[in-house]
Scaffold this motif. Structure first.
Motif, mmCIF file in Angstrom:
data_model
loop_
_atom_site.group_PDB
_atom_site.id
_atom_site.type_symbol
_atom_site.label_atom_id
_atom_site.label_comp_id
_atom_site.label_asym_id
_atom_site.label_seq_id
_atom_site.Cartn_x
_atom_site.Cartn_y
_atom_site.Cartn_z
ATOM 1 N N VAL A 214 105.550 -3.395 -83.431
ATOM 2 C CA VAL A 214 105.927 -4.025 -84.699
ATOM 3 C C VAL A 214 105.980 -5.543 -84.571
ATOM 4 O O VAL A 214 105.442 -6.278 -85.411
ATOM 5 N N VAL A 215 106.622 -6.047 -83.507
ATOM 6 C CA VAL A 215 106.796 -7.500 -83.351
ATOM 7 C C VAL A 215 105.465 -8.185 -83.069
ATOM 8 O O VAL A 215 105.204 -9.284 -83.572
ATOM 9 N N ALA A 216 104.598 -7.517 -82.293
ATOM 10 C CA ALA A 216 103.299 -8.111 -81.986
ATOM 11 C C ALA A 216 102.485 -8.346 -83.248
ATOM 12 O O ALA A 216 101.755 -9.341 -83.360
ATOM 13 N N GLU A 217 102.605 -7.442 -84.212
ATOM 14 C CA GLU A 217 101.881 -7.591 -85.475
ATOM 15 C C GLU A 217 102.392 -8.779 -86.280
ATOM 16 O O GLU A 217 101.641 -9.396 -87.044
ATOM 17 N N GLN A 218 103.690 -9.083 -86.095
ATOM 18 C CA GLN A 218 104.280 -10.159 -86.879
ATOM 19 C C GLN A 218 104.380 -11.467 -86.085
ATOM 20 O O GLN A 218 104.916 -12.450 -86.584
ATOM 21 N N ALA A 219 103.915 -11.447 -84.829
ATOM 22 C CA ALA A 219 104.048 -12.633 -83.979
ATOM 23 C C ALA A 219 103.417 -13.851 -84.654
ATOM 24 O O ALA A 219 102.281 -13.808 -85.111
ATOM 25 N N GLY A 220 104.174 -14.915 -84.704
ATOM 26 C CA GLY A 220 103.700 -16.127 -85.360
ATOM 27 C C GLY A 220 103.984 -16.163 -86.846
ATOM 28 O O GLY A 220 103.818 -17.199 -87.483
ATOM 29 N N ASP A 221 104.412 -15.016 -87.393
ATOM 30 C CA ASP A 221 104.751 -14.951 -88.818
ATOM 31 C C ASP A 221 106.258 -14.875 -88.956
ATOM 32 O O ASP A 221 106.858 -13.811 -89.013
ATOM 33 N N THR A 222 106.884 -16.029 -88.984
ATOM 34 C CA THR A 222 108.351 -16.093 -89.027
ATOM 35 C C THR A 222 108.901 -15.431 -90.281
ATOM 36 O O THR A 222 109.973 -14.814 -90.244
ATOM 37 N N VAL A 223 108.175 -15.540 -91.374
ATOM 38 C CA VAL A 223 108.647 -14.974 -92.637
ATOM 39 C C VAL A 223 108.798 -13.456 -92.527
ATOM 40 O O VAL A 223 109.815 -12.875 -92.904
ATOM 41 N N ARG A 224 107.762 -12.797 -91.970
ATOM 42 C CA ARG A 224 107.803 -11.338 -91.861
ATOM 43 C C ARG A 224 108.854 -10.886 -90.851
ATOM 44 O O ARG A 224 109.494 -9.842 -91.027
ATOM 45 N N LEU A 225 109.028 -11.651 -89.772
ATOM 46 C CA LEU A 225 110.071 -11.319 -88.804
ATOM 47 C C LEU A 225 111.447 -11.403 -89.455
ATOM 48 O O LEU A 225 112.329 -10.572 -89.220
ATOM 49 N N THR A 226 111.623 -12.416 -90.290
ATOM 50 C CA THR A 226 112.893 -12.564 -91.005
ATOM 51 C C THR A 226 113.092 -11.407 -91.978
ATOM 52 O O THR A 226 114.198 -10.879 -92.117
ATOM 53 N N GLN A 227 112.010 -11.009 -92.657
ATOM 54 C CA GLN A 227 112.086 -9.871 -93.582
ATOM 55 C C GLN A 227 112.485 -8.594 -92.841
ATOM 56 O O GLN A 227 113.283 -7.787 -93.344
ATOM 57 N N MET A 228 111.937 -8.393 -91.642
ATOM 58 C CA MET A 228 112.238 -7.210 -90.858
ATOM 59 C C MET A 228 113.720 -7.170 -90.494
ATOM 60 O O MET A 228 114.379 -6.143 -90.633
ATOM 61 N N ALA A 229 114.250 -8.299 -90.018
ATOM 62 C CA ALA A 229 115.662 -8.365 -89.641
ATOM 63 C C ALA A 229 116.566 -8.169 -90.857
ATOM 64 O O ALA A 229 117.581 -7.472 -90.788
ATOM 65 N N ALA A 230 116.180 -8.775 -91.981
ATOM 66 C CA ALA A 230 116.994 -8.658 -93.196
ATOM 67 C C ALA A 230 117.022 -7.221 -93.709
ATOM 68 O O ALA A 230 118.069 -6.708 -94.111
ATOM 69 N N SER A 231 115.851 -6.555 -93.688
ATOM 70 C CA SER A 231 115.783 -5.175 -94.161
ATOM 71 C C SER A 231 116.613 -4.250 -93.282
ATOM 72 O O SER A 231 117.308 -3.358 -93.781
ATOM 73 N N LEU A 232 116.550 -4.463 -91.963
ATOM 74 C CA LEU A 232 117.322 -3.633 -91.047
ATOM 75 C C LEU A 232 118.817 -3.852 -91.255
ATOM 76 O O LEU A 232 119.610 -2.910 -91.197
ATOM 77 N N GLY A 233 119.193 -5.108 -91.526
ATOM 78 C CA GLY A 233 120.598 -5.399 -91.808
ATOM 79 C C GLY A 233 121.056 -4.725 -93.091
ATOM 80 O O GLY A 233 122.160 -4.158 -93.145
ATOM 81 N N LYS A 234 120.228 -4.765 -94.130
ATOM 82 C CA LYS A 234 120.569 -4.094 -95.391
ATOM 83 C C LYS A 234 120.660 -2.583 -95.216
ATOM 84 O O LYS A 234 121.510 -1.919 -95.809
ATOM 85 N N TYR A 235 119.772 -2.039 -94.373
ATOM 86 C CA TYR A 235 119.806 -0.602 -94.091
ATOM 87 C C TYR A 235 121.128 -0.222 -93.427
ATOM 88 O O TYR A 235 121.775 0.757 -93.813
ATOM 89 N N MET A 236 121.533 -1.006 -92.421
ATOM 90 C CA MET A 236 122.806 -0.737 -91.742
ATOM 91 C C MET A 236 123.980 -0.807 -92.712
ATOM 92 O O MET A 236 124.863 0.054 -92.715
ATOM 93 N N LEU A 237 123.975 -1.832 -93.543
ATOM 94 C CA LEU A 237 125.070 -2.004 -94.505
ATOM 95 C C LEU A 237 125.106 -0.859 -95.519
ATOM 96 O O LEU A 237 126.185 -0.433 -95.940
ATOM 97 N N THR A 238 123.938 -0.346 -95.891
ATOM 98 C CA THR A 238 123.881 0.774 -96.827
ATOM 99 C C THR A 238 124.495 2.028 -96.212
ATOM 100 O O THR A 238 125.312 2.716 -96.837
ATOM 101 N N VAL A 239 124.107 2.327 -94.964
ATOM 102 C CA VAL A 239 124.666 3.499 -94.283
ATOM 103 C C VAL A 239 126.163 3.346 -94.084
ATOM 104 O O VAL A 239 126.949 4.254 -94.393
#
Length: 424
Positions: A214-239
């Motif tokens: 997953v990270v290799a696909e987003q390497a160099g794309d800071t925006v998508r890496l940030t989106q990934m972290a934000a989505s995972l955080g929202k998922y945790m908060l939802t659970v």
């Protein structure tokens, strides 16, 4: 026993005890390798693929053996009398309330919307946003060829057949019942649990390979890496939000209204087993402490505790059911699959049945989520999106599982006292 054998067992015990730490290390290492060496990611991603294949391998035999064993054992015990049916009813109600709570929150928060997904599954042809009708769902549930359903991983058909088989297994004569159940399905379930635990031991390698991918696909794309972290955080908060609502609103209200017990006092009585459940992520390991606290601190009669709590530790998994529902919906949202009402009802029903079949061991829900993904046609590779944070959520949902068991025991005890009083 040789010294090398003792050392090997000691190392394995240490590894199992600290599995979460190794998963965390693998997560960090996967992020580092994927970000720094994106061109060499193929050297490591096979680990994630192998781990996913291992999960797929155990799903059908584990579910088939666990449901048949559980249903038939339950059918033979106490002839499914009033107490059994009453207990089962309350357990199903609390689990359903938990699932609906999770479903409501995940639809409101939509944590998976915009989450980056692995390119290997971004364009899977079978992923369709077209809804399945109730008729289609019912037809899928009844297999025309049960062996084909097993081989193709049709989980609705497998669960339906397993329940039917377990029910009618209780109708055969005692000798054949014991031969088929004790000598085959109980043993098969134990074997499959052993294989499942072996697969789980390789979770750190699986996490490493999947995260590198997953990270290799987003390497160099800071925006998508940030989106990934934000989505995972929202998922945790939802659970976590769903677990908090169920544990501190729904269950206390049921205890107060149906048992007439102060939920705060009941919570204090259960504090030790709840902390143990949180730290061990095992409702089975917490079982003796739960029974002791209910009988000696909460004042629940022994005959109620000794029946409801072992049964609850086996089939009542409110926290696990809620998590499975949220996880499935999160993955669907991430892949852009809009599940209609009937598809979401399939998620609800499958989460309920899968939570019943989940074992009271750490990370058992990780295997059960695979069942739901199969049931609604979502890619099993989506599990890789939630592996990194599974253990901390596992600790929380296990505590909720144990808390729910204790609340139902209190409700059953009150209803039994009321029944005896009315009969007199």
């Amino acid at each position: 026993m040789s010294l090398s054998s003792k050392n090997s067992k000691g190392i394995l015990a240490f590894y199992q005890k600290n599995l979460f730490a190794f998963i965390l290390i693998a997560l960090i290492a996967g992020v580092g390798v994927g970000y720094q060496l994106p061109q060499q990611a193929g050297l490591f991603t096979w680990m994630g693929e192998l781990f996913i294949r291992g999960l797929k391998m155990v799903i059908v035999p584990l579910i088939l053996s666990s449901i048949i064993s559980g249903v038939s054992n339950l059918g033979q015990s106490n002839s499914l009398g009033r107490l059994t049916l009453k207990t089962l009813g309350y357990y199903l109600i609390t689990s359903l309330l938990a699932i609906l709570t999770g479903l409501l929150l995940v639809n409101l928060i939509e944590p998976g919307v915009g989450a980056p997904i692995p390119s290997t599954t971004e364009s899977l042809p079978e992923l369709s946003s077209e809804g399945a009708s109730l008729k289609d769902t019912l037809l899928r549930m009844v297999p025309s060829n049960v062996f084909a359903a097993f081989s193709q991983g049709e989980m609705l058909s497998t669960i339906f057949f397993a329940v039917l088989f377990g029910v009618f297994l209780t109708k055969v004569n005692e000798e054949r019942y014991r031969t088929v159940l004790s000598d085959f399905f109980n043993a098969t379930f134990e074997v499959m649990m052993g294989i499942t635990m072996l697969v789980i031991l390789f979770t750190p390698l699986g996490v490493f390979g999947l995260v590198v991918d997953v990270v290799a696909e987003q390497a160099g794309d800071t925006v998508r890496l940030t989106q990934m972290a934000a989505s995972l955080g929202k998922y945790m908060l939802t659970v976590i939000g769903g677990l908090i609502v169920h544990a501190f609103v729904t269950l206390p209200l049921l205890v107060l209204l149906l048992a007439g017990i102060n939920p705060v006092q009941h919570f204090r009585a259960m504090l030790t087993p709840l902390i143990t459940a949180f730290s061990t992520s095992s409702s089975g390991a917490t079982l003796p402490l739960t029974m002791e606290a209910l009988e000696h601190k909460a004042g629940i009669p022994n005959h109620i505790v000794s029946f409801t709590i072992p049964l609850g530790a086996t089939i009542n998994m409110d926290g696990t059911a809620l998590y499975e529902c949220v996880a499935a919906m999160f993955i669907a949202q991430a892949y852009g699959i809009e599940l209609d009402f009937w598809q979401q009802m399939v998620v609800v029903i499958t989460a309920l049945l899968a939570s019943i079949g989940a074992a009271g061991i750490p990370m058992a829900g990780l295997v059960m989520i695979s069942v739901i993904l199969n049931a609604v046609g979502l890619p099993l590779e989506g599990v890789g999106m939630i592996l990194a944070v599974d253990r901390i959520l596992d600790m929380m949902r296990t505590a909720v599982n144990v808390w729910s068991d204790s609340c139902v025991a209190a409700i059953i005890a009150h209803s039994e006292r009321k029944s005896i009083h009315n009969a007199a």
